[in-house]
Design an enzyme around this catalytic site. Structure first.
Site, mmCIF file in Angstrom:
data_model
loop_
_atom_site.group_PDB
_atom_site.id
_atom_site.type_symbol
_atom_site.label_atom_id
_atom_site.label_comp_id
_atom_site.label_asym_id
_atom_site.label_seq_id
_atom_site.Cartn_x
_atom_site.Cartn_y
_atom_site.Cartn_z
ATOM 1 N N THR A 1 -10.917 6.939 -3.497
ATOM 2 C CA THR A 1 -10.583 8.290 -3.944
ATOM 3 C C THR A 1 -10.990 9.351 -2.935
ATOM 4 O O THR A 1 -11.967 9.165 -2.187
ATOM 5 C CB THR A 1 -11.316 8.578 -5.265
ATOM 6 O OG1 THR A 1 -11.171 9.957 -5.593
ATOM 7 C CG2 THR A 1 -12.800 8.325 -5.152
ATOM 8 N N TYR B 1 -18.558 9.888 -10.033
ATOM 9 C CA TYR B 1 -17.317 9.152 -9.775
ATOM 10 C C TYR B 1 -17.161 8.870 -8.280
ATOM 11 O O TYR B 1 -16.925 7.734 -7.852
ATOM 12 C CB TYR B 1 -16.134 9.959 -10.306
ATOM 13 C CG TYR B 1 -14.795 9.401 -9.908
ATOM 14 C CD1 TYR B 1 -14.368 8.174 -10.393
ATOM 15 C CD2 TYR B 1 -13.963 10.084 -9.023
ATOM 16 C CE1 TYR B 1 -13.143 7.649 -10.016
ATOM 17 C CE2 TYR B 1 -12.736 9.575 -8.645
ATOM 18 C CZ TYR B 1 -12.337 8.347 -9.145
ATOM 19 O OH TYR B 1 -11.131 7.827 -8.761
HETATM 20 N N1 UFG Z 1 -7.770 21.594 -14.161
HETATM 21 C C1 UFG Z 1 -7.649 22.718 -14.945
HETATM 22 N N2 UFG Z 1 -7.337 22.548 -16.262
HETATM 23 C C2 UFG Z 1 -7.154 21.323 -16.824
HETATM 24 C C3 UFG Z 1 -7.259 20.176 -15.995
HETATM 25 C C4 UFG Z 1 -7.563 20.356 -14.666
HETATM 26 O O1 UFG Z 1 -7.853 23.849 -14.502
HETATM 27 O O2 UFG Z 1 -6.908 21.246 -18.043
HETATM 28 C C5 UFG Z 1 -8.096 21.774 -12.746
HETATM 29 C C6 UFG Z 1 -9.386 21.073 -12.349
HETATM 30 O O3 UFG Z 1 -10.487 21.904 -12.624
HETATM 31 C C7 UFG Z 1 -9.141 20.814 -10.868
HETATM 32 C C8 UFG Z 1 -7.635 20.585 -10.780
HETATM 33 O O4 UFG Z 1 -7.088 21.139 -11.979
HETATM 34 O O5 UFG Z 1 -9.440 21.961 -10.151
HETATM 35 C C9 UFG Z 1 -7.277 19.123 -10.727
HETATM 36 O O6 UFG Z 1 -7.974 18.463 -11.767
HETATM 37 P P1 UFG Z 1 -7.584 17.012 -12.271
HETATM 38 O O7 UFG Z 1 -8.434 16.721 -13.482
HETATM 39 O O8 UFG Z 1 -6.110 16.909 -12.435
HETATM 40 O O9 UFG Z 1 -7.968 16.063 -11.068
HETATM 41 P P2 UFG Z 1 -9.325 15.972 -10.213
HETATM 42 O O10 UFG Z 1 -9.092 16.734 -8.946
HETATM 43 O O11 UFG Z 1 -10.515 16.309 -11.022
HETATM 44 O O12 UFG Z 1 -9.432 14.420 -9.938
HETATM 45 C C10 UFG Z 1 -8.339 13.656 -9.504
HETATM 46 C C11 UFG Z 1 -8.559 12.212 -9.882
HETATM 47 C C12 UFG Z 1 -9.690 11.644 -9.118
HETATM 48 C C13 UFG Z 1 -9.536 11.914 -7.632
HETATM 49 C C14 UFG Z 1 -9.296 13.356 -7.368
HETATM 50 C C15 UFG Z 1 -9.022 13.545 -5.901
HETATM 51 O O13 UFG Z 1 -8.844 12.094 -11.269
HETATM 52 O O14 UFG Z 1 -9.692 10.248 -9.336
HETATM 53 O O15 UFG Z 1 -8.178 13.794 -8.129
HETATM 54 O O16 UFG Z 1 -8.742 14.865 -5.607
HETATM 55 F F1 UFG Z 1 -10.655 11.568 -6.997
#
Ligand code: UFG
Length: 327
Positions: free
Chosen positions: A121, A145
């Site tokens: 990741t 993670y």
């Molecule tokens: N976000 C919101 N509202 C939501 C969901 C997400 O504002 O309801 C924001 C988060 O705060 C973040 C962005 O959208 O800033 C992306 O969030 P995600 O939950 O879609 O994804 P993450 O970046 O947290 O994590 C994902 C994968 C991981 C990986 C990562 C790499 O789940 O496995 O991308 O960038 F490591």
């Protein structure tokens, strides 16, 4: 190259990403065995190969399974993937990701399996200074993670040094979208990923979207991510396997498009396609880095990987179409 005679074992093959990889492997005609405990996987996702329902913590059954199937390569995709959940419950993440990966690597050594594909990741980078990371950037995870995955990368590197095992670690950026057939997609109703939630709001399965943090050091104050279509990611796995089975050396590769979009830009793109939907500002979510964008030069040049589904609108549309198909 992957041949019809190859035997491929894939952990987590009933999950969102794993099932897209299995579908991509179908075209090669290779024998595929999915190993999944179905905790976050779905039988509906299985369209090719056989499946054994097995928890990777069960080392005896895992070793027997590897011994009986005799895979030429193992694709280790199973794992827990939600950053904020890993902050709340790190131990579960160390069991599901680090410990179970150790069991899978150990089973490979016990059964003389020399080719290993690992689902890593972008979270291993933490907060990269420029927000854009090449594979050579230091690993400084800021959430459990990311640590669990970085530890598995370390185990693989050490094991490869001490044995004939060769591996490719693919560092996924933000995976989204669905298979064009709509047979596969993100099915988890309580998924936490941005594009999935937007698709649920657009199809009126959720009332609104919360934006987690509007005061980040980014141009519009919301977090920036590099969104990659799940089918392009699946194709990267097929190419990485080709590489290993053709005698290629161990590699670590970023999987992203090298382009970042803020949360607000993702919302704007979705609203341009589907009209306005309810959005509210919320506090920052623990463990979120401000910006993560891939430098993807290495995967393009080494594996000759060229994305076919690039485009944020396209990714969002595919996620929404899949969400509608779940109605
Ligand atoms: N976000 C919101 N509202 C939501 C969901 C997400 O504002 O309801 C924001 C988060 O705060 C973040 C962005 O959208 O800033 C992306 O969030 P995600 O939950 O879609 O994804 P993450 O970046 O947290 O994590 C994902 C994968 C991981 C990986 C990562 C790499 O789940 O496995 O991308 O960038 F490591």
């Amino acid at each position: 190259m992957i041949q019809k005679t190859h035997r491929l074992l894939i952990t987590g093959g009933a999950g969102y990403i794993g099932s897209h990889i299995v579908m991509a492997l179908k075209d090669t005609g290779a024998s595929v065995l999915v190993v999944d405990n179905l905790s976050t996987g779905f039988r509906e996702n299985l369209h090719y190969g056989d499946c054994v329902v097995l928890d990777l913590a069960d080392r005896d059954r895992l070793n027997r399974c590897f011994h009986d199937f005799k895979p030429d390569a193992v694709l280790h995709i199973a794992g827990s993937i939600v950053v904020p959940e890993s902050v709340r419950d790190p131990i579960t993440y160390y069991y599901n990701n680090t410990m179970n990966s150790l069991n899978v690597i150990d089973a490979c050594l016990n059964n003389r399996i020399g080719h290993f594909l690992f689902s890593s990741t972008a979270a291993v980078y933490g907060i990269p200074p420029e927000g854009i990371c090449a594979e050579s950037a230091p690993l400084c995870p800021i959430n459990p993670y990311g640590h669990t995955k970085a530890m598995t990368e370390r185990m693989l590197a050490d094991t490869a040094e001490a044995s004939s095992l060769r591996y490719v670690a693919l560092r996924y950026f933000n995976v989204a979208g669905a298979h064009p057939s709509l047979q596969l997609g993100q099915r988890m109703p309580d998924a936490t990923h941005l594009i999935k939630i937007i698709a649920q709001v657009i199809t009126q399965k959720r009332a609104s979207l919360s934006v987690f943090g509007t005061d980040y050091p980014t141009p519009d104050g919301t977090c920036i991510r590099d969104y990659i279509h799940v089918c392009d990611l699946a194709d990267a796995h097929v190419r990485a396997l080709d590489w290993l089975l053709s005698g290629g050396k161990s590699l670590t590769l970023n999987c992203g498009y090298s382009r970042g979009f803020s949360v607000n830009e993702v919302i704007k793109t979705a609203e341009d396609l589907y009209g306005p939907f309810p959005v509210t500002a919320a506090d920052r979510r623990p463990g979120d880095p401000p910006q993560l964008i891939a430098n993807a030069d290495r995967i393009r040049s080494t594996l000759n990987w060229t994305p076919r589904y690039d485009g944020l609108s396209r990714i969002i549309q595919s996620a929404v179409e899949f969400e509608k198909s779940l109605l």
